[in-house]
Design an enzyme around this catalytic site. Structure first.
Site, PDB file in Angstrom:
ATOM      1  N   HIS A   1       0.847  -1.190   0.000  1.00 41.24           N
ATOM      2  CA  HIS A   1       0.000   0.000   0.000  1.00 41.24           C
ATOM      3  C   HIS A   1       0.880   1.236   0.000  1.00 41.24           C
ATOM      4  O   HIS A   1       1.935   1.229   0.637  1.00 41.24           O
ATOM      5  CB  HIS A   1      -0.913   0.001   1.240  1.00 41.24           C
ATOM      6  CG  HIS A   1      -2.082   0.902   1.088  1.00 41.24           C
ATOM      7  ND1 HIS A   1      -2.027   2.238   1.383  1.00 41.24           N
ATOM      8  CD2 HIS A   1      -3.330   0.653   0.629  1.00 41.24           C
ATOM      9  CE1 HIS A   1      -3.211   2.775   1.125  1.00 41.24           C
ATOM     10  NE2 HIS A   1      -4.015   1.844   0.665  1.00 41.24           N
TER      11      HIS A   1
ATOM     12  N   ASP B   1      -8.052  -5.352  -0.631  1.00 42.01           N
ATOM     13  CA  ASP B   1      -8.478  -6.150  -1.788  1.00 42.01           C
ATOM     14  C   ASP B   1      -8.186  -7.634  -1.610  1.00 42.01           C
ATOM     15  O   ASP B   1      -8.817  -8.473  -2.250  1.00 42.01           O
ATOM     16  CB  ASP B   1      -7.780  -5.640  -3.056  1.00 42.01           C
ATOM     17  CG  ASP B   1      -8.256  -4.249  -3.415  1.00 42.01           C
ATOM     18  OD1 ASP B   1      -9.470  -4.026  -3.377  1.00 42.01           O
ATOM     19  OD2 ASP B   1      -7.414  -3.383  -3.718  1.00 42.01           O
TER      20      ASP B   1
HETATM   21  N1  COA Z   1       4.297  -7.488  -4.696  1.00 42.84           N
HETATM   22  C1  COA Z   1       5.642  -7.571  -4.723  1.00 42.84           C
HETATM   23  N2  COA Z   1       6.452  -6.559  -4.374  1.00 42.84           N
HETATM   24  C2  COA Z   1       5.868  -5.422  -3.941  1.00 42.84           C
HETATM   25  C3  COA Z   1       4.482  -5.278  -3.863  1.00 42.84           C
HETATM   26  C4  COA Z   1       3.682  -6.361  -4.263  1.00 42.84           C
HETATM   27  N3  COA Z   1       2.349  -6.283  -4.229  1.00 42.84           N
HETATM   28  N4  COA Z   1       4.174  -4.040  -3.407  1.00 42.84           N
HETATM   29  C5  COA Z   1       5.352  -3.439  -3.206  1.00 42.84           C
HETATM   30  N5  COA Z   1       6.375  -4.255  -3.528  1.00 42.84           N
HETATM   31  C6  COA Z   1       7.795  -3.947  -3.452  1.00 42.84           C
HETATM   32  C7  COA Z   1       8.231  -3.279  -4.739  1.00 42.84           C
HETATM   33  O1  COA Z   1       8.633  -4.210  -5.719  1.00 42.84           O
HETATM   34  C8  COA Z   1       9.350  -2.426  -4.240  1.00 42.84           C
HETATM   35  O2  COA Z   1      10.463  -3.240  -4.030  1.00 42.84           O
HETATM   36  P1  COA Z   1      11.934  -2.742  -4.433  1.00 42.84           P
HETATM   37  O3  COA Z   1      12.181  -1.553  -3.547  1.00 42.84           O
HETATM   38  O4  COA Z   1      12.784  -3.928  -4.158  1.00 42.84           O
HETATM   39  O5  COA Z   1      11.857  -2.377  -5.882  1.00 42.84           O
HETATM   40  C9  COA Z   1       8.877  -1.964  -2.871  1.00 42.84           C
HETATM   41  O6  COA Z   1       7.992  -3.002  -2.423  1.00 42.84           O
HETATM   42  C10 COA Z   1       8.135  -0.643  -2.902  1.00 42.84           C
HETATM   43  O7  COA Z   1       7.054  -0.745  -3.827  1.00 42.84           O
HETATM   44  P2  COA Z   1       6.443   0.452  -4.651  1.00 42.84           P
HETATM   45  O8  COA Z   1       5.589  -0.103  -5.746  1.00 42.84           O
HETATM   46  O9  COA Z   1       7.502   1.418  -5.044  1.00 42.84           O
HETATM   47  O10 COA Z   1       5.590   1.135  -3.539  1.00 42.84           O
HETATM   48  P3  COA Z   1       4.378   2.080  -3.799  1.00 42.84           P
HETATM   49  O11 COA Z   1       4.125   2.781  -2.531  1.00 42.84           O
HETATM   50  O12 COA Z   1       4.557   2.908  -5.015  1.00 42.84           O
HETATM   51  O13 COA Z   1       3.270   1.005  -4.162  1.00 42.84           O
HETATM   52  C11 COA Z   1       1.327  -0.144  -4.521  1.00 42.84           C
HETATM   53  C12 COA Z   1       2.060   0.832  -3.604  1.00 42.84           C
HETATM   54  C13 COA Z   1      -0.070  -0.379  -3.946  1.00 42.84           C
HETATM   55  C14 COA Z   1       1.199   0.458  -5.916  1.00 42.84           C
HETATM   56  C15 COA Z   1       2.121  -1.475  -4.586  1.00 42.84           C
HETATM   57  O14 COA Z   1       2.270  -2.009  -3.280  1.00 42.84           O
HETATM   58  C16 COA Z   1       1.473  -2.464  -5.506  1.00 42.84           C
HETATM   59  O15 COA Z   1       1.660  -2.409  -6.733  1.00 42.84           O
HETATM   60  N6  COA Z   1       0.663  -3.414  -4.941  1.00 42.84           N
HETATM   61  C17 COA Z   1      -0.073  -4.356  -5.748  1.00 42.84           C
HETATM   62  C18 COA Z   1      -1.364  -3.716  -6.252  1.00 42.84           C
HETATM   63  C19 COA Z   1      -2.427  -3.604  -5.207  1.00 42.84           C
HETATM   64  O16 COA Z   1      -2.694  -4.529  -4.468  1.00 42.84           O
HETATM   65  N7  COA Z   1      -3.077  -2.432  -5.192  1.00 42.84           N
HETATM   66  C20 COA Z   1      -4.150  -2.150  -4.270  1.00 42.84           C
HETATM   67  C21 COA Z   1      -3.725  -1.096  -3.314  1.00 42.84           C
HETATM   68  S1  COA Z   1      -4.962  -0.811  -2.078  1.00 42.84           S
END
Ligand code: COA
Length: 383
Positions: free
Chosen positions: A274, A325
């Protein structure tokens, strides 16, 4: 402009005040108008929570009676909206159907160009009341496979959640299922400046209309990094393989192996992580309790095995926790919703929080128009 001044994804940027909800990732709390969401989920109907989000206070019994009567009157599917849905292919994503329906409702609204608080409140209530019929009818027409399908008419003697399930499945749901659905609607209703709410606030800030903002917000919610994650969770379960004959332990082992492989391939696994919560999503324990009840009700322990296996493998490997979710996806699956209907269910709920924000935006408006740092070619001239 220096690179370090750019906040990609507006990460950590506070853009405005809101009195609608407060997310506190440190204390892992979420308040709607000051009330902990867990308390609202335990003690209130979704109708009461919608009233709270719009009006700032929980309704008195008289206010709730008026509100409920108004919501029930707005439930039937508008014949023109039905015609438009019928014109859309069943290969289209149900979120496209929701988005189109919201847009048609806007164009047909008697107060379309009226942006007064009263008109916007009426529009918000109309969208809230009508969206379940859109979602229910869309699932029914997809199941009809080309044969004529009649919508199941709404029932005035049922509350919002019971009626939603009635219109979708054509039979009355038992109390435990209605309760779990009600909890999911309350938990999905509002979450401060998330991507879809912010997208809609941007639209509202141009002094566009409420339906345009809702239509844009639906587009933003569709993506798997946002609302589309609840549907993506079920695709993960499907990919691992749902085997109802399997024990909880066997399912958990297969799920763990799947997760280890996915992470080794650096895959993003939907339903985890998140932007704001880094130690777990405040809504998950309440939704997980509802999922547990549904697993017991439908007698499907192997789904809990898949759930536990993925969760523990992700936690061990990366310390990343599930978001709302994650438990919501399998809960809706057990209730009988098609996987691609999960995000439209989120829409039906979030209409309440969205429109509360859009009215708040209008109340203290400033056009949302950030700056960008140019990194294209230097000035040049056509030869
Ligand atoms: N699966 C695997 N790795 C994940 C992850 C996931 N669902 N969510 C975060 N990470 C990892 C990233 O790969 C990253 O790792 P790194 O630093 O080694 O590259 C790190 O955690 C940070 O992730 P990042 O995407 O930059 O964080 P964010 O704050 O931008 O992302 C989300 C938030 C929600 C976009 C992200 O967690 C995600 O894509 N989750 C899956 C989609 C989801 O469930 N969305 C609903 C949200 S309520």
């Amino acid at each position: 402009m220096a690179e370090e001044e750019i906040k990609k994804g507006l990460d950590g940027v506070v853009v405005d005040y809101t009195a609608v909800s407060k997310v506190n990732p440190d204390t892992n709390s979420l308040l709607y108008r000051g009330y902990p969401v867990q308390e609202l989920a335990a003690k209130c109907s979704f109708e009461e929570v919608a009233y709270l989000l719009w009006n700032g206070e929980l309704p008195s019994s008289g206010e709730l009676a008026d509100f409920t009567a108004r919501e029930r009157a707005g439930r039937p599917l508008d014949p023109v909206v039905k015609q438009v849905i019928d014109a859309l292919p069943t290969t289209s994503h149900p979120m496209d159907v929701c988005r189109t329906a919201a847009s048609v409702m806007g164009a047909r609204h008697s107060l379309a160009e009226d942006s007064s608080r009263e008109a916007n409140m009426a529009k918000a209530l109309d969208l809230f009341a009508a969206m379940p019929a859109v979602v229910a009818y869309d699932q029914r027409r997809r199941h009809a496979a080309g044969r004529p399908v009649e919508p199941v008419e709404p029932r005035d003697d049922l509350g919002y959640s019971a009626n939603f399930l009635w219109m979708t499945f054509g039979e009355e749901a038992v109390a435990e299922v209605v309760e779990a659905f009600n909890v999911s609607m309350i938990l999905y209703a509002e979450h401060s400046f998330n991507a879809s709410t912010f997208a809609g606030r941007v639209i509202m800030s141009t002094l566009s209309d409420l339906h345009s903002a809702v239509t844009g917000a639906i587009g933003a919610l569709k993506g798997p990094l946002h609302g589309g994650a609840n549907e993506a969770v079920m695709h993960t379960f499907d990919e691992i393989g749902i085997r109802p004959e399997e024990s909880l332990e066997e399912a958990a082992d297969r799920a763990k192996t799947w997760m280890e492989n996915a992470l080794a391939q650096k895959k993003k696994v939907m339903g985890f992580g998140h932007r704001v919560y880094k130690h777990g999503d405040s809504r998950v324990p309440t939704m997980k309790a509802a999922l547990d009840k549904m697993i017991a009700h439908y007698g499907r322990p192997e789904l809990l095995g898949l759930y536990n296996g993925l969760e523990s493998a992700m936690d061990e490997a990366k310390g990343i926790k599930p978001n709302l979710d994650y438990p919501a996806g399998p809960t809706y699956h057990l209730m009988g919703f098609d996987t691609n209907m999960f995000t439209p269910l989120f829409v039906a709920s979030r209409i309440t929080g969205w429109t509360a924000h859009f009215m708040e935006q209008l109340n203290a408006n400033s056009l949302i128009r950030p700056l960008s740092a140019y990194n294209g070619p230097d000035e040049r001239h056509v030869p």
